[in-house]
Design an enzyme around this catalytic site. Structure first.
Site, PDB file in Angstrom:
ATOM      1  N   HIS A   1      -6.169   5.878  -1.078  1.00 49.47           N
ATOM      2  CA  HIS A   1      -5.208   6.334  -0.066  1.00 49.47           C
ATOM      3  C   HIS A   1      -4.675   7.687  -0.543  1.00 49.47           C
ATOM      4  O   HIS A   1      -4.613   7.949  -1.744  1.00 49.47           O
ATOM      5  CB  HIS A   1      -4.071   5.300  -0.021  1.00 49.47           C
ATOM      6  CG  HIS A   1      -3.057   5.493   1.051  1.00 49.47           C
ATOM      7  ND1 HIS A   1      -2.050   6.419   0.953  1.00 49.47           N
ATOM      8  CD2 HIS A   1      -2.877   4.854   2.228  1.00 49.47           C
ATOM      9  CE1 HIS A   1      -1.289   6.337   2.036  1.00 49.47           C
ATOM     10  NE2 HIS A   1      -1.760   5.400   2.832  1.00 49.47           N
TER      11      HIS A   1
ATOM     12  N   ASP B   1      -3.066   0.635  -7.538  1.00 47.58           N
ATOM     13  CA  ASP B   1      -2.355   0.683  -6.260  1.00 47.58           C
ATOM     14  C   ASP B   1      -2.471  -0.681  -5.587  1.00 47.58           C
ATOM     15  O   ASP B   1      -3.501  -1.015  -5.009  1.00 47.58           O
ATOM     16  CB  ASP B   1      -2.978   1.779  -5.375  1.00 47.58           C
ATOM     17  CG  ASP B   1      -2.290   1.889  -4.022  1.00 47.58           C
ATOM     18  OD1 ASP B   1      -1.406   1.055  -3.727  1.00 47.58           O
ATOM     19  OD2 ASP B   1      -2.634   2.812  -3.262  1.00 47.58           O
TER      20      ASP B   1
ATOM     21  N   GLN C   1      -2.283  -2.944  -0.903  1.00 41.98           N
ATOM     22  CA  GLN C   1      -3.053  -3.875  -0.069  1.00 41.98           C
ATOM     23  C   GLN C   1      -3.456  -5.130  -0.849  1.00 41.98           C
ATOM     24  O   GLN C   1      -4.252  -5.925  -0.363  1.00 41.98           O
ATOM     25  CB  GLN C   1      -4.321  -3.192   0.477  1.00 41.98           C
ATOM     26  CG  GLN C   1      -4.067  -2.001   1.355  1.00 41.98           C
ATOM     27  CD  GLN C   1      -3.390  -2.357   2.679  1.00 41.98           C
ATOM     28  OE1 GLN C   1      -3.308  -3.525   3.083  1.00 41.98           O
ATOM     29  NE2 GLN C   1      -2.876  -1.351   3.372  1.00 41.98           N
TER      30      GLN C   1
ATOM     31  N   LYS D   1       4.754  -3.632   3.698  1.00 44.13           N
ATOM     32  CA  LYS D   1       3.471  -4.299   3.959  1.00 44.13           C
ATOM     33  C   LYS D   1       3.502  -5.744   3.457  1.00 44.13           C
ATOM     34  O   LYS D   1       2.565  -6.493   3.666  1.00 44.13           O
ATOM     35  CB  LYS D   1       2.328  -3.527   3.306  1.00 44.13           C
ATOM     36  CG  LYS D   1       2.144  -2.153   3.941  1.00 44.13           C
ATOM     37  CD  LYS D   1       1.001  -1.357   3.365  1.00 44.13           C
ATOM     38  CE  LYS D   1       1.009   0.037   3.974  1.00 44.13           C
ATOM     39  NZ  LYS D   1      -0.045   0.892   3.430  1.00 44.13           N
TER      40      LYS D   1
ATOM     41  N   CYS E   1      -5.291   7.628   6.394  1.00 52.39           N
ATOM     42  CA  CYS E   1      -4.766   8.260   5.169  1.00 52.39           C
ATOM     43  C   CYS E   1      -5.773   8.189   4.026  1.00 52.39           C
ATOM     44  O   CYS E   1      -5.399   7.999   2.866  1.00 52.39           O
ATOM     45  CB  CYS E   1      -3.458   7.622   4.710  1.00 52.39           C
ATOM     46  SG  CYS E   1      -2.128   7.818   5.880  1.00 52.39           S
TER      47      CYS E   1
HETATM   48  C1  LIG Z   1       0.108   1.995   2.789  1.00 55.24           C
HETATM   49  C2  LIG Z   1      -0.564   2.332   1.533  1.00 55.24           C
HETATM   50  C3  LIG Z   1       0.014   3.216   0.617  1.00 55.24           C
HETATM   51  C4  LIG Z   1       1.302   3.920   0.891  1.00 55.24           C
HETATM   52  O1  LIG Z   1       2.356   3.079   1.228  1.00 55.24           O
HETATM   53  P1  LIG Z   1       3.713   3.784   1.698  1.00 55.24           P
HETATM   54  O2  LIG Z   1       4.591   2.646   2.064  1.00 55.24           O
HETATM   55  O3  LIG Z   1       3.345   4.638   2.890  1.00 55.24           O
HETATM   56  O4  LIG Z   1       4.186   4.595   0.577  1.00 55.24           O
HETATM   57  C5  LIG Z   1      -0.650   3.474  -0.552  1.00 55.24           C
HETATM   58  N1  LIG Z   1      -1.815   2.895  -0.828  1.00 55.24           N
HETATM   59  C6  LIG Z   1      -2.405   2.018   0.021  1.00 55.24           C
HETATM   60  C7  LIG Z   1      -3.703   1.383  -0.365  1.00 55.24           C
HETATM   61  C8  LIG Z   1      -1.798   1.729   1.226  1.00 55.24           C
HETATM   62  O5  LIG Z   1      -2.396   0.865   2.061  1.00 55.24           O
END
Ligand SMILES: *Cc1c(COP(=O)(O)O)cnc(C)c1O
Length: 433
Positions: free
Chosen positions: A150, A227, A230, A253, A391
């Site tokens: 991302h 990260d 997800q 999320k 993104c």
């Molecule tokens: C949504 C997402 C982000 C960023 O999350 P934010 O709440 O916009 O900071 C980063 N990495 C992944 C894999 C995402 O799906």
């Protein structure tokens, strides 16, 4: 934490009427999400369509316990935190700091001091780039990311790169969206200072073998940032089992509110990092002759924190842990299997991202039809999809695509909704025939 067997929502539902067995009572769970009852595209004289919300990878809806916890905080238990001696401030501080413990438990972090609250996952990356990165990365150094990332795990490094002049190396993936671990190992060398990769692709659903990625880097003494944006909403995550050095996720999320995210950091790493932003709450003492800073995590939390959002995140963590993240993942997997098989069977539909063991995200394109048209038409039927580059522009480039349609499932989605997605795609094809 295991699911709460005394909670009626956690009752497993046996298979019936040809529908698969459910690890929890889906009808009862859906009752918890007020928005799922609303109709979309209501007009005078026309009844709207039931909402089929399949954009959970962009943001998830909020259950009533989250909404109520935030409302209760504002109605009855609200004050600023950390600096009041009065009753309410103590109460709010206790409630807010208790959320740090909940996050510690959620991630199985060794201590609450590993948990830094941020605004979102993006800010967590910016924090690490601005503090750890600015301190430890310089000309001649390299960091390794993957093609799946991302933008949140690309752009903060690029911003710093213009100042500190290190190189960014990229792990490639195959046509299924599986990372090439041999290529990854070959990228690591004496110049490599950090590996920063996703624990779940928001476009393809790929779940890279994070523990293996960490093991390979640690064998060469290189720290790893993951990260989990997800991953955390879809599976149990254990930062100690992964042996991660940094781990990030974002509250909205995980069925929590916007405005709060989490950075997990190994204690020695956090302790080695200078402050991120300056101001109140992060200082030990301030004088015009010099200012000293608090220990982590508070050093990185300048200013009044997202108090109400923190309380909401705490309620969201309680909610998913009551159902059990393994149960949530299993339920979503059923939906993923169903949707993938049915969509792939439609002529002209191509699934983008077919990695084994992937999470419940289905990206697809239809030959000859622009993804935006698919998204718009599906929306007319009440089916909320994401279309675009998600993104992750370098990943779209890797697949030679301008855009995809993406359906992403959450804990409350149903087989009937997966069916509605398939029907919507069929109708779009009819429309363009
Ligand atoms: C949504 C997402 C982000 C960023 O999350 P934010 O709440 O916009 O900071 C980063 N990495 C992944 C894999 C995402 O799906």
């Amino acid at each position: 934490m295991s699911p709460d067997a005394s909670d009626p929502r956690c009752r497993p539902m046996p298979a019936h009427h040809g529908l698969p067995a459910e690890p929890y009572d889906l009808d009862a769970v859906r009752e918890d999400f007020p928005i799922l009852k609303r109709l979309v595209h209501e007009r005078p004289g026309r009844l709207g369509k039931p909402l089929v919300y399949l954009d959970n990878a962009a943001s998830a809806q909020k259950p009533r316990p989250v909404i109520e916890a935030m409302t209760r905080c504002m109605e009855l238990e609200y004050s600023n935190v950390h600096r009041g001696v009065h009753y309410l401030s103590q109460q709010t501080t206790d409630a807010y700091e208790a959320v740090r413990d909940k996050v510690q438990t959620l991630l199985n972090a060794p201590s609450r001091e590993n948990i830094v609250f941020t605004r979102n996952a993006t800010e967590a990356f910016n924090l690490v780039a601005s503090t750890w990165g600015r301190t430890f990365l310089g000309p001649g150094d390299e960091i390794v990311v993957s093609v799946l990332e991302h933008h949140a795990n690309i752009v903060p490094w690029q911003l710093l790169q213009t100042e500190n002049g290190f190189a960014i190396k990229v792990i490639p993936c195959d046509d299924r969206g599986v990372l090439d671990l041999d290529a990854y190992a070959a990228l690591l060398g004496p110049k490599t200072k950090l590996v920063s990769v996703t624990h779940g692709s928001n476009v393809l659903g790929t779940v890279p073998p994070a523990a293996e990625i960490v093991r390979i880097a640690h064998a060469r003494g290189i720290p790893v940032m993951l990260d989990g944006s997800q991953a955390v909403p879809h599976m149990p995550v254990d930062v100690q089992a992964l042996d991660a050095d940094f781990y990030v996720f974002t509250g909205h999320k995980l069925y929590g509110p916007t405005g709060i995210g989490v950075l997990y950091g190994r204690k020695e790493l956090l302790a080695s990092m200078p402050p991120y932003q300056g101001g109140g709450d992060m200082i030990a003492s301030v004088s015009f002759n010099g200012t000293t800073y608090r220990e982590p995590p508070y050093r990185f939390e300048a200013g009044t924190p997202p108090i109400i959002e923190g309380i909401g995140l705490g309620a969201a963590i309680d909610y998913v842990q009551t159902l059990g993240l393994a149960n949530i993942g299993a339920h979503e997997h059923t939906l993923l299997e169903y949707a993938s098989v049915r969509l792939a069977a439609i002529e002209g539909v191509r699934l983008i991202g077919t990695a084994p063991g992937k999470a419940a995200i289905v990206s697809f394109v239809i030959e000859g039809i622009h993804p935006h048209d698919i998204g718009m038409l599906a929306d007319q039927m009440g089916v909320a999809l994401r279309v675009g580059r998600h993104c992750a522009e370098p990943l779209m480039e890797r697949f030679g695509l301008e855009a995809t349609c993406r359906a992403s499932f959450g804990l409350y989605n149903t087989i009937a909704e997966a069916e509605a997605l398939v029907d919507a795609v069929q109708s779009v094809k009819e429309f363009f025939r």
